[in-house]
Design an enzyme around this catalytic site. Sequence first.
Site, PDB file in Angstrom:
ATOM      1  N   GLU A  17     -13.352  39.379  10.055  1.00  0.00           N
ATOM      2  CA  GLU A  17     -12.724  38.579  11.130  1.00  0.00           C
ATOM      3  C   GLU A  17     -11.210  38.520  10.946  1.00  0.00           C
ATOM      4  O   GLU A  17     -10.716  38.414   9.822  1.00  0.00           O
ATOM      5  CB  GLU A  17     -13.299  37.156  11.084  1.00  0.00           C
ATOM      6  CG  GLU A  17     -12.754  36.251  12.171  1.00  0.00           C
ATOM      7  CD  GLU A  17     -13.717  35.123  12.495  1.00  0.00           C
ATOM      8  OE1 GLU A  17     -14.917  35.404  12.696  1.00  0.00           O
ATOM      9  OE2 GLU A  17     -13.273  33.974  12.530  1.00  0.00           O
ATOM     10  N   TYR A  49     -10.034  33.317  18.963  1.00  0.00           N
ATOM     11  CA  TYR A  49      -9.342  32.894  20.185  1.00  0.00           C
ATOM     12  C   TYR A  49      -8.618  31.609  19.831  1.00  0.00           C
ATOM     13  O   TYR A  49      -9.269  30.644  19.400  1.00  0.00           O
ATOM     14  CB  TYR A  49     -10.402  32.636  21.247  1.00  0.00           C
ATOM     15  CG  TYR A  49      -9.929  32.586  22.665  1.00  0.00           C
ATOM     16  CD1 TYR A  49      -9.691  33.760  23.357  1.00  0.00           C
ATOM     17  CD2 TYR A  49      -9.773  31.374  23.324  1.00  0.00           C
ATOM     18  CE1 TYR A  49      -9.294  33.728  24.686  1.00  0.00           C
ATOM     19  CE2 TYR A  49      -9.379  31.342  24.652  1.00  0.00           C
ATOM     20  CZ  TYR A  49      -9.146  32.526  25.331  1.00  0.00           C
ATOM     21  OH  TYR A  49      -8.762  32.488  26.641  1.00  0.00           O
ATOM     22  N   ALA A  51      -6.993  28.052  19.536  1.00  0.00           N
ATOM     23  CA  ALA A  51      -7.342  26.773  20.166  1.00  0.00           C
ATOM     24  C   ALA A  51      -6.419  26.561  21.355  1.00  0.00           C
ATOM     25  O   ALA A  51      -5.214  26.788  21.270  1.00  0.00           O
ATOM     26  CB  ALA A  51      -7.190  25.659  19.152  1.00  0.00           C
ATOM     27  N   ARG A 107     -17.442  27.159  22.942  1.00  0.00           N
ATOM     28  CA  ARG A 107     -16.874  26.061  23.718  1.00  0.00           C
ATOM     29  C   ARG A 107     -15.427  25.784  23.317  1.00  0.00           C
ATOM     30  O   ARG A 107     -14.576  25.505  24.138  1.00  0.00           O
ATOM     31  CB  ARG A 107     -17.696  24.784  23.511  1.00  0.00           C
ATOM     32  CG  ARG A 107     -17.267  23.669  24.432  1.00  0.00           C
ATOM     33  CD  ARG A 107     -17.737  22.337  23.942  1.00  0.00           C
ATOM     34  NE  ARG A 107     -17.098  21.969  22.689  1.00  0.00           N
ATOM     35  CZ  ARG A 107     -17.390  20.887  21.997  1.00  0.00           C
ATOM     36  NH1 ARG A 107     -18.323  20.071  22.432  1.00  0.00           N
ATOM     37  NH2 ARG A 107     -16.760  20.613  20.868  1.00  0.00           N
ATOM     38  N   GLY A 108     -15.150  25.824  22.007  1.00  0.00           N
ATOM     39  CA  GLY A 108     -13.816  25.426  21.524  1.00  0.00           C
ATOM     40  C   GLY A 108     -13.716  23.913  21.450  1.00  0.00           C
ATOM     41  O   GLY A 108     -14.668  23.192  21.764  1.00  0.00           O
ATOM     42  N   ASP A 109     -12.559  23.456  21.013  1.00  0.00           N
ATOM     43  CA  ASP A 109     -12.363  21.998  20.914  1.00  0.00           C
ATOM     44  C   ASP A 109     -12.116  21.421  22.299  1.00  0.00           C
ATOM     45  O   ASP A 109     -11.495  22.044  23.151  1.00  0.00           O
ATOM     46  CB  ASP A 109     -11.163  21.692  20.011  1.00  0.00           C
ATOM     47  CG  ASP A 109     -11.468  22.062  18.578  1.00  0.00           C
ATOM     48  OD1 ASP A 109     -12.661  22.015  18.194  1.00  0.00           O
ATOM     49  OD2 ASP A 109     -10.520  22.422  17.846  1.00  0.00           O
ATOM     50  N   ALA A 125     -20.978  25.774  25.590  1.00  0.00           N
ATOM     51  CA  ALA A 125     -20.936  27.236  25.448  1.00  0.00           C
ATOM     52  C   ALA A 125     -22.034  27.917  26.260  1.00  0.00           C
ATOM     53  O   ALA A 125     -21.837  29.028  26.753  1.00  0.00           O
ATOM     54  CB  ALA A 125     -21.041  27.608  23.968  1.00  0.00           C
ATOM     55  N   LYS A 165     -28.927  27.459  24.381  1.00  0.00           N
ATOM     56  CA  LYS A 165     -27.806  28.418  24.434  1.00  0.00           C
ATOM     57  C   LYS A 165     -28.329  29.848  24.290  1.00  0.00           C
ATOM     58  O   LYS A 165     -27.954  30.726  25.055  1.00  0.00           O
ATOM     59  CB  LYS A 165     -26.803  28.067  23.328  1.00  0.00           C
ATOM     60  CG  LYS A 165     -25.582  28.950  23.283  1.00  0.00           C
ATOM     61  CD  LYS A 165     -24.402  28.304  22.544  1.00  0.00           C
ATOM     62  CE  LYS A 165     -24.552  28.193  21.058  1.00  0.00           C
ATOM     63  NZ  LYS A 165     -23.344  27.684  20.392  1.00  0.00           N
TER      64      LYS A 165
HETATM   65  P1  FAD Z   1     -21.590  24.379  21.972  1.00  0.00           P
HETATM   66  O1  FAD Z   1     -22.661  25.345  21.686  1.00  0.00           O
HETATM   67  O2  FAD Z   1     -21.292  24.074  23.399  1.00  0.00           O
HETATM   68  O3  FAD Z   1     -21.929  23.027  21.195  1.00  0.00           O
HETATM   69  C1  FAD Z   1     -20.961  21.987  21.118  1.00  0.00           C
HETATM   70  C2  FAD Z   1     -21.657  20.659  20.879  1.00  0.00           C
HETATM   71  O4  FAD Z   1     -22.363  20.271  22.057  1.00  0.00           O
HETATM   72  C3  FAD Z   1     -22.732  20.727  19.776  1.00  0.00           C
HETATM   73  O5  FAD Z   1     -22.744  19.482  19.119  1.00  0.00           O
HETATM   74  C4  FAD Z   1     -24.016  20.950  20.552  1.00  0.00           C
HETATM   75  O6  FAD Z   1     -25.169  20.543  19.859  1.00  0.00           O
HETATM   76  C5  FAD Z   1     -23.749  20.114  21.794  1.00  0.00           C
HETATM   77  N1  FAD Z   1     -24.451  20.599  22.983  1.00  0.00           N
HETATM   78  C6  FAD Z   1     -24.654  21.876  23.344  1.00  0.00           C
HETATM   79  N2  FAD Z   1     -25.337  21.938  24.505  1.00  0.00           N
HETATM   80  C7  FAD Z   1     -25.547  20.658  24.897  1.00  0.00           C
HETATM   81  C8  FAD Z   1     -26.198  20.062  26.018  1.00  0.00           C
HETATM   82  N3  FAD Z   1     -26.765  20.801  26.969  1.00  0.00           N
HETATM   83  N4  FAD Z   1     -26.224  18.707  26.087  1.00  0.00           N
HETATM   84  C9  FAD Z   1     -25.648  17.933  25.129  1.00  0.00           C
HETATM   85  N5  FAD Z   1     -25.043  18.457  24.025  1.00  0.00           N
HETATM   86  C10 FAD Z   1     -24.991  19.789  23.916  1.00  0.00           C
HETATM   87  N6  FAD Z   1     -12.954  27.830  17.902  1.00  0.00           N
HETATM   88  C11 FAD Z   1     -11.867  28.361  18.541  1.00  0.00           C
HETATM   89  O7  FAD Z   1     -11.072  27.618  19.122  1.00  0.00           O
HETATM   90  N7  FAD Z   1     -11.635  29.718  18.529  1.00  0.00           N
HETATM   91  C12 FAD Z   1     -12.482  30.602  17.923  1.00  0.00           C
HETATM   92  O8  FAD Z   1     -12.242  31.819  17.936  1.00  0.00           O
HETATM   93  C13 FAD Z   1     -13.640  30.071  17.242  1.00  0.00           C
HETATM   94  N8  FAD Z   1     -14.521  30.906  16.614  1.00  0.00           N
HETATM   95  C14 FAD Z   1     -15.654  30.384  16.028  1.00  0.00           C
HETATM   96  C15 FAD Z   1     -16.583  31.257  15.444  1.00  0.00           C
HETATM   97  C16 FAD Z   1     -17.727  30.754  14.811  1.00  0.00           C
HETATM   98  C17 FAD Z   1     -18.728  31.725  14.205  1.00  0.00           C
HETATM   99  C18 FAD Z   1     -17.930  29.343  14.742  1.00  0.00           C
HETATM  100  C19 FAD Z   1     -19.140  28.800  14.020  1.00  0.00           C
HETATM  101  C20 FAD Z   1     -17.015  28.472  15.335  1.00  0.00           C
HETATM  102  C21 FAD Z   1     -15.875  28.971  15.996  1.00  0.00           C
HETATM  103  N9  FAD Z   1     -14.958  28.120  16.625  1.00  0.00           N
HETATM  104  C22 FAD Z   1     -13.845  28.650  17.259  1.00  0.00           C
HETATM  105  C23 FAD Z   1     -15.141  26.672  16.610  1.00  0.00           C
HETATM  106  C24 FAD Z   1     -15.962  26.156  17.834  1.00  0.00           C
HETATM  107  O9  FAD Z   1     -15.252  26.397  19.037  1.00  0.00           O
HETATM  108  C25 FAD Z   1     -16.211  24.661  17.633  1.00  0.00           C
HETATM  109  O10 FAD Z   1     -17.077  24.473  16.529  1.00  0.00           O
HETATM  110  C26 FAD Z   1     -16.693  23.865  18.852  1.00  0.00           C
HETATM  111  O11 FAD Z   1     -16.608  22.484  18.515  1.00  0.00           O
HETATM  112  C27 FAD Z   1     -18.149  24.133  19.244  1.00  0.00           C
HETATM  113  O12 FAD Z   1     -18.286  25.360  19.850  1.00  0.00           O
HETATM  114  P2  FAD Z   1     -19.744  25.930  20.261  1.00  0.00           P
HETATM  115  O13 FAD Z   1     -19.484  27.190  20.988  1.00  0.00           O
HETATM  116  O14 FAD Z   1     -20.626  25.934  19.090  1.00  0.00           O
HETATM  117  O15 FAD Z   1     -20.188  24.801  21.311  1.00  0.00           O
END
Ligand code: FAD
Length: 289
Positions: A17, A49, A51, A107-109, A125, A165
Amino acid sequence: MKIIDRLNQDGIHISFEVFPPKTDEGFDKVASATDEMAKLGPAFISVTYGAGGGTSKNTAKIASHIKDDLKVLSLAHLTCASSTKEEVRGVIKNLKKLGIENILALRGDIPPDVSFPAKDRFRYAYELVEEIRKHGDFCIGAACYPEGHVENEHKEDDIRYLKQKVDSGVDFLTTQMFFDNDIHYNFLYRIREAGITVPVLPGIMPITSASQMKRSQELSGTVFPRRFLAMLDRFGHSPAAMRQAGIAYATDQIIDLLANGVRNIHIYTMNKPDVAAAIMGNLSEIIKA
Ligand code: FAD
């Protein structure tokens, strides 16, 4: 080529990465880090990507460089919460135009100034995964959290949402970093029980300095095992010793994963080809066995 097709081939697949430069001036430095990493024969190189989406263009540019100039599979990360749906669609269209076939949908922050539900934003996401699917035949990866995502009190909820997801069109998952492999094995058991069957790439973060450990803990909320803390306590004051110990710790985690039948592993090499090379050197015979 799609990453999922590569992962489905026989053998061990190790991926790396990098993070994109914040400014155009930093491009050459990051590109040359990818050039060095490509020589180590990774299954693919992912590009994060920034933040807030500020580095979107550079993510696409570095991912194109990896694919077109280095002939290595590239994975472009894409986050959705900090951009409007229209902006996200624009990024997907651009990736398609560049011939990038692999996207890590995140999803990101959540930006502090945005409150959900918001009509013009994707909230989770899985909604981004659904959107990417509408734009063509992409291979889509997503994130998962062996220790649970920080926003969820109960791991069951996390796994339920993860299933939703994956069912929306995810081809493979990459885990958040962890430092105790038993946590990963336990997580794998639970998600398989929940019917999540796609390949899961454990994410291994080589910690090569005390400050990096602090940052990693803040970002991921991970628990560091006693063995790791003892190492940090003893070697944290010496950058050279800590680098060597951190590389050995990550190597040890990878050997244990391989010994337990894991075939696909993602290393959070960040922009450090020397660290990637040291780990791959430690594994040179192991990955051939
Ligand atoms: P989601 O899958 O949407 O989950 C987010 C939260 O919402 C979780 O607590 C989940 O349980 C909850 N949730 C999901 N669906 C629902 C629903 N239907 N109803 C209620 N709650 C729900 N960040 C960056 O900014 N740039 C990057 O490039 C980046 N790369 C990453 C790569 C990896 C491998 C990992 C593990 C993380 C990365 N992150 C990155 C961080 C990531 O963006 C954060 O951890 C963010 O807070 C969650 O993203 P997610 O895609 O897992 O979100």
